[in-house]
Design an enzyme around this catalytic site. Sequence first.
Site, PDB file in Angstrom:
ATOM      1  N   TYR A 184       0.841  -1.206   0.000  1.00 33.56           N
ATOM      2  CA  TYR A 184       0.000   0.000   0.000  1.00 33.56           C
ATOM      3  C   TYR A 184       0.879   1.261   0.000  1.00 33.56           C
ATOM      4  CZ  TYR A 184      -3.539  -3.499   0.427  1.00 33.56           C
ATOM      5  OH  TYR A 184      -4.330  -4.597   0.169  1.00 33.56           O
ATOM      6  N   ARG A 231       3.908  -1.353  10.894  1.00 34.85           N
ATOM      7  CA  ARG A 231       3.942  -2.680  10.271  1.00 34.85           C
ATOM      8  C   ARG A 231       4.687  -2.622   8.939  1.00 34.85           C
ATOM      9  NH1 ARG A 231      -0.468  -7.420   8.707  1.00 34.85           N
ATOM     10  NH2 ARG A 231       0.540  -8.852  10.147  1.00 34.85           N
TER      11      ARG A 231
END
Length: 378
Positions: A184, A231
């Site tokens: 992303y 993350r």
Amino acid sequence: MAQDILFRPLQLGALALDHRVVMAPLTRMRAQQPGDVPHELNATYYGQRASKGGLLISEATDINPFTKGYVRVPGIYTPKQIYGWRKVTSAVHAKGGFIVNQIWHVGRVSHTSLQPDGALPVAPSAIPAPGEGFDANGNSVPYEIPQALTLGKIAAIRDDFVQAALNAREAGFDGVEIHGANGYLIDQFLHDGSNQRTDAYGGSIENRARFLLEIVDAVVARIGADRVGVRLSPWSGILGMQDSSGVALWKYVIAALGQRRIAYLHLIEPRADFTNDEKPLDMEAPDVAALFKQAFDGPVISAGGFLPDTAAAAVATGNSDAIAFGRPFIANPDLPARIRNGWPLNRHDRATFYGGAAEGYTDYPFMSAAAQRAHAAP
Ligand code: FNR
């Protein structure tokens, strides 16, 4: 028992955990419409999975209407959404658990039909993801060539991450996890396959890491480093992620995060492929916890294909401090208790992962009292 090591306490920044069985962030596409609002059903689901002193990481949550990559994903940018999330965080806190909000921007993994203004999705550079994604009707469509972000828009997105973090705290979350993984927007900046900018956000490793680190610094300044996790998914290859600098990229990024004393680093091991249940673990893939634990110098959560025995073994190495379970937490609302007692695990049903209502979401069975007794019998 070997799994006892998962039930030792762990301090993750401001959060004093009683155990190390973490729920991984899991997109389930069940927010109420219109408005992508968390509701009772979501509160039931998270509440079922909460445990005393256990940490849940929420599904990836949109920070503004333009960050959307998939329908029925919840947001954290309207008063209704904040109000809806309060039901979720209250359900988790009622059981003595913790929950952080994973905040994301999908970047090029969106589609014009999902954009409020019908414009092309944005990315570091005008390079499309390979293959096909989804449009607003859930149909498979080729990824489009995204618009390269202007410097002004980069700053605006950083500010949206900050506002999302503030909203998350207002909604009762114990902190946020910045989603820098899985192909992303932040990951698109990190990798030189998707980032070919020639300004301060592209080129060198330092420049490609700038977007992530500016977001982290800005969020930390408002909610405190001890409530921020990040993350990352080195070598996942997911959604076309490619990079020419290998270990050096991750060493730099992870050391820079460590210097910021964030609450935790969350690393996905590339050996597992969560999109394919049949594929065996790739044991030749780099062991990222082993490679980068020392570089981070703080608590590391590992994810990716773990089972109770391999999770305990990973924590025993000292390279992972806690283990996030994805698919096992979908199918087992009482996963920490099952692991602690050595009870059998339910199997997940992939057909109900994304979208729908209670089926495959809140109806997975808890270990019944009868089954517990049968298991305890000699
Ligand atoms: C995921 N994963 C994921 N990761 C993430 O960072 N944000 C997300 O919203 C999601 N959503 C999601 C949905 C579903 C249905 C699956 C199966 C996976 C990845 C997930 O957090 C985890 O890293 C992987 O599933 C690997 O862990 P397990 O499933 O092997 O324990």
